[in-house]
Design a protein around this motif. Sequence first.
Motif, PDB file in Angstrom:
ATOM      1  N   ALA A  57      -5.782 -13.728  15.377  1.00  0.00           N
ATOM      2  CA  ALA A  57      -6.203 -12.558  14.600  1.00  0.00           C
ATOM      3  C   ALA A  57      -5.216 -11.402  14.745  1.00  0.00           C
ATOM      4  O   ALA A  57      -4.796 -10.801  13.751  1.00  0.00           O
ATOM      5  N   SER A  58      -4.838 -11.076  15.957  1.00  0.00           N
ATOM      6  CA  SER A  58      -3.917  -9.965  16.174  1.00  0.00           C
ATOM      7  C   SER A  58      -2.534 -10.267  15.625  1.00  0.00           C
ATOM      8  O   SER A  58      -1.904  -9.421  14.978  1.00  0.00           O
ATOM      9  N   MET A  59      -2.047 -11.477  15.860  1.00  0.00           N
ATOM     10  CA  MET A  59      -0.714 -11.845  15.406  1.00  0.00           C
ATOM     11  C   MET A  59      -0.619 -11.840  13.887  1.00  0.00           C
ATOM     12  O   MET A  59       0.347 -11.339  13.303  1.00  0.00           O
ATOM     13  N   ALA A  60      -1.649 -12.387  13.225  1.00  0.00           N
ATOM     14  CA  ALA A  60      -1.635 -12.433  11.770  1.00  0.00           C
ATOM     15  C   ALA A  60      -1.737 -11.032  11.177  1.00  0.00           C
ATOM     16  O   ALA A  60      -1.024 -10.687  10.224  1.00  0.00           O
ATOM     17  N   ALA A  61      -2.618 -10.186  11.730  1.00  0.00           N
ATOM     18  CA  ALA A  61      -2.775  -8.828  11.204  1.00  0.00           C
ATOM     19  C   ALA A  61      -1.479  -8.032  11.364  1.00  0.00           C
ATOM     20  O   ALA A  61      -1.075  -7.295  10.449  1.00  0.00           O
ATOM     21  N   ALA A  62      -0.830  -8.151  12.507  1.00  0.00           N
ATOM     22  CA  ALA A  62       0.424  -7.436  12.719  1.00  0.00           C
ATOM     23  C   ALA A  62       1.502  -7.918  11.755  1.00  0.00           C
ATOM     24  O   ALA A  62       2.235  -7.121  11.162  1.00  0.00           O
ATOM     25  N   THR A  63       1.594  -9.230  11.579  1.00  0.00           N
ATOM     26  CA  THR A  63       2.622  -9.795  10.710  1.00  0.00           C
ATOM     27  C   THR A  63       2.408  -9.406   9.258  1.00  0.00           C
ATOM     28  O   THR A  63       3.342  -8.988   8.557  1.00  0.00           O
ATOM     29  N   LEU A  64       1.176  -9.525   8.773  1.00  0.00           N
ATOM     30  CA  LEU A  64       0.899  -9.284   7.364  1.00  0.00           C
ATOM     31  C   LEU A  64       0.976  -7.809   7.001  1.00  0.00           C
ATOM     32  O   LEU A  64       1.206  -7.475   5.828  1.00  0.00           O
ATOM     33  N   SER A  65       0.767  -6.924   7.961  1.00  0.00           N
ATOM     34  CA  SER A  65       0.805  -5.497   7.653  1.00  0.00           C
ATOM     35  C   SER A  65       2.207  -4.912   7.696  1.00  0.00           C
ATOM     36  O   SER A  65       2.416  -3.772   7.255  1.00  0.00           O
ATOM     37  N   LEU A  66       3.175  -5.644   8.208  1.00  0.00           N
ATOM     38  CA  LEU A  66       4.519  -5.101   8.366  1.00  0.00           C
ATOM     39  C   LEU A  66       5.131  -4.594   7.057  1.00  0.00           C
ATOM     40  O   LEU A  66       5.675  -3.483   7.013  1.00  0.00           O
ATOM     41  N   PRO A  67       5.080  -5.363   5.947  1.00  0.00           N
ATOM     42  CA  PRO A  67       5.708  -4.848   4.722  1.00  0.00           C
ATOM     43  C   PRO A  67       5.070  -3.567   4.221  1.00  0.00           C
ATOM     44  O   PRO A  67       5.765  -2.678   3.726  1.00  0.00           O
ATOM     45  N   LEU A  68       3.755  -3.459   4.319  1.00  0.00           N
ATOM     46  CA  LEU A  68       3.085  -2.263   3.834  1.00  0.00           C
ATOM     47  C   LEU A  68       3.460  -1.042   4.676  1.00  0.00           C
ATOM     48  O   LEU A  68       3.725   0.040   4.136  1.00  0.00           O
ATOM     49  N   TRP A  69       3.502  -1.207   5.984  1.00  0.00           N
ATOM     50  CA  TRP A  69       3.929  -0.099   6.836  1.00  0.00           C
ATOM     51  C   TRP A  69       5.355   0.317   6.493  1.00  0.00           C
ATOM     52  O   TRP A  69       5.673   1.516   6.413  1.00  0.00           O
ATOM     53  N   GLY A  70       6.234  -0.660   6.320  1.00  0.00           N
ATOM     54  CA  GLY A  70       7.624  -0.347   6.007  1.00  0.00           C
ATOM     55  C   GLY A  70       7.768   0.371   4.682  1.00  0.00           C
ATOM     56  O   GLY A  70       8.565   1.305   4.541  1.00  0.00           O
ATOM     57  N   LYS A  71       6.998  -0.058   3.681  1.00  0.00           N
ATOM     58  CA  LYS A  71       7.077   0.592   2.376  1.00  0.00           C
ATOM     59  C   LYS A  71       6.509   2.001   2.439  1.00  0.00           C
ATOM     60  O   LYS A  71       7.073   2.941   1.850  1.00  0.00           O
ATOM     61  N   LEU A  72       5.408   2.183   3.136  1.00  0.00           N
ATOM     62  CA  LEU A  72       4.847   3.522   3.295  1.00  0.00           C
ATOM     63  C   LEU A  72       5.836   4.456   3.989  1.00  0.00           C
ATOM     64  O   LEU A  72       5.859   5.657   3.715  1.00  0.00           O
ATOM     65  N   ALA A  73       6.671   3.896   4.872  1.00  0.00           N
ATOM     66  CA  ALA A  73       7.657   4.715   5.575  1.00  0.00           C
ATOM     67  C   ALA A  73       8.710   5.278   4.638  1.00  0.00           C
ATOM     68  O   ALA A  73       9.379   6.267   4.972  1.00  0.00           O
ATOM     69  N   ASP A  74       8.882   4.662   3.461  1.00  0.00           N
ATOM     70  CA  ASP A  74       9.810   5.180   2.467  1.00  0.00           C
ATOM     71  C   ASP A  74       9.151   6.168   1.517  1.00  0.00           C
ATOM     72  O   ASP A  74       9.816   6.714   0.634  1.00  0.00           O
ATOM     73  N   LEU A  75       7.827   6.398   1.664  1.00  0.00           N
ATOM     74  CA  LEU A  75       7.098   7.229   0.704  1.00  0.00           C
ATOM     75  C   LEU A  75       6.473   8.469   1.329  1.00  0.00           C
ATOM     76  O   LEU A  75       6.378   9.511   0.676  1.00  0.00           O
ATOM     77  N   VAL A  76       5.988   8.376   2.557  1.00  0.00           N
ATOM     78  CA  VAL A  76       5.254   9.494   3.171  1.00  0.00           C
ATOM     79  C   VAL A  76       5.827   9.774   4.558  1.00  0.00           C
ATOM     80  O   VAL A  76       6.761   9.115   5.004  1.00  0.00           O
ATOM     81  N   SER A  77       5.229  10.757   5.226  1.00  0.00           N
ATOM     82  CA  SER A  77       5.708  11.206   6.530  1.00  0.00           C
ATOM     83  C   SER A  77       5.687  10.070   7.552  1.00  0.00           C
ATOM     84  O   SER A  77       4.637   9.473   7.816  1.00  0.00           O
TER      85      SER A  77
END
Length: 518
Positions: A57-77
């Motif tokens: 559960a933890s490994m999958a959640a961390a892996t699958l959320s990586l692209p969204l976190w990275g994209k948000l880093a290009d848009l907001v603070s």
Amino acid sequence: MAHAPPMRPDEIRQAFRSLLLGLFAGLLSSTVIVTALPRVVADLHGGQVAYTWVVAASMAAATLSLPLWGKLADLVSRKALIQLSLGLFALGSALCGLSGGVEQLIVGRVVQGLGAGGVTALTQVIMAALILPRERARYNGRIALVMMVGTVGGPLLGGALAETPWPGWRGCFHLGVVFAVAAALTLQRTLRLPAVERSRPGSRPDLAGAALLTGAAGTFLVTLTLAGHAVPWASWPTAGAACAVIVLAVLFVRTEARAADPLVPLRLLRDRTVALAAVAGFAVGPALFASPALLGQYFQIARGHSPTVSGLLTLPMIAGMLLASTVTGRLISAHGRWKRHVVAGGVLLLLGSALLGGVRAGTPLPVVCAYLFIGGAGVGMTSQNLLLIAQNAVPATELGATTSLVVLSRSLGGVLGVAVLGSLLTARVNALSPATGLGGGLPDPRTLSPSAMESVGAVYGHALGDVFTAAVPFALLLLASVLLLRETPLRTARARKVRRAGAVRPRTGYGPGRHRRR
């Protein structure tokens, strides 16, 4: 909009240490529970399925959320995002520590994984915003050190906590809360980043792409987790899941090709350097994430050592990673050239994997440790440097997406390695000794007689050697990918622009600008 005042060197160092603390907490969450997990599941009255999903559960959640976190880093603070990810991690850790049943524990692990994914991605993005590529190579050694300490120290710490009357195994999760809160408080006080430059003002996160990627990757990971255990590989459920993965993947590619601001910009994959770095990251993932789990079984079941001794026997691999990462980081910073080092790392990882394929239960421990050192050196010379290579190939506005792409590839490779190599281990054990009757479970050396332990150890030693041999294709893929990379010197031309934005000033002892007119 006023720019934040430049960070002082001491503030940069303190902020970087806080980032490392958060990264350590995220890494520790996936390793500290390994040796304590049997006690955890037993206390919460769970079974083998629960055991699997607490890890997945933890490994999958961390892996699958990586692209969204990275994209948000290009848009907001980015500062707000790192605080949010640390908050999610602390919340998930608290839920796990207070769990009264396996269901709550699994939910807590999902929340914890979402936060850990954000901390992992944003640490790299913020580091890239503060430090130039030429200087950044030196910092990779410190990140590698944190990764190594979290990897080797987690099982030792988890086993020790599980055996204490108080706090017991719940202390494994309470530690995560403490580390996350400490990192968040320090970052709030010290971290000042330049405003995010948007390539398209008013752009929004690609939620449709995120949903499709989560569906495709999630289905893929669930299938790998359950196939060969809950359901046969050759079955209609497995075939149906495979078809669903293909359909969702095709829809994801079509959505990303049409999206105004895609989650994973496909144009990044048209860049040869980024594409090859992502492939190489995928190939190094099994060595980075699957090896500790396999080595734990080798030393505990095949060799009969305790979990604490097992952790100590993995130190040669950690030492190889640390030494190679530190030395190559300094060499790359000094000379700006990287290809010879990552190619040498690919060769060492291939050699180490091939040598480990010959280990058995009776292989002398010094020989095993030497093989581990060689393989660890290969991982240390490649893993972090692949990220640096990809970041150096893209503009500043796409650092987040590029970082998340390479880290996602590496994480997916690790998940695939854990699932596939674990299934292969079970198959080889059953094939070599059908009378064991393990049924997907693990033997407990404490309950076996000396003669039974010798028999089981021989089976596991042979089976794990075969599994290490099966990891050789991953090392071959890594070596082929880095050989195809075109070497481009690390950038130093952005120094003036970055200093105006408040980033760290490069030291005069590095880079070609050292003798320029002031």
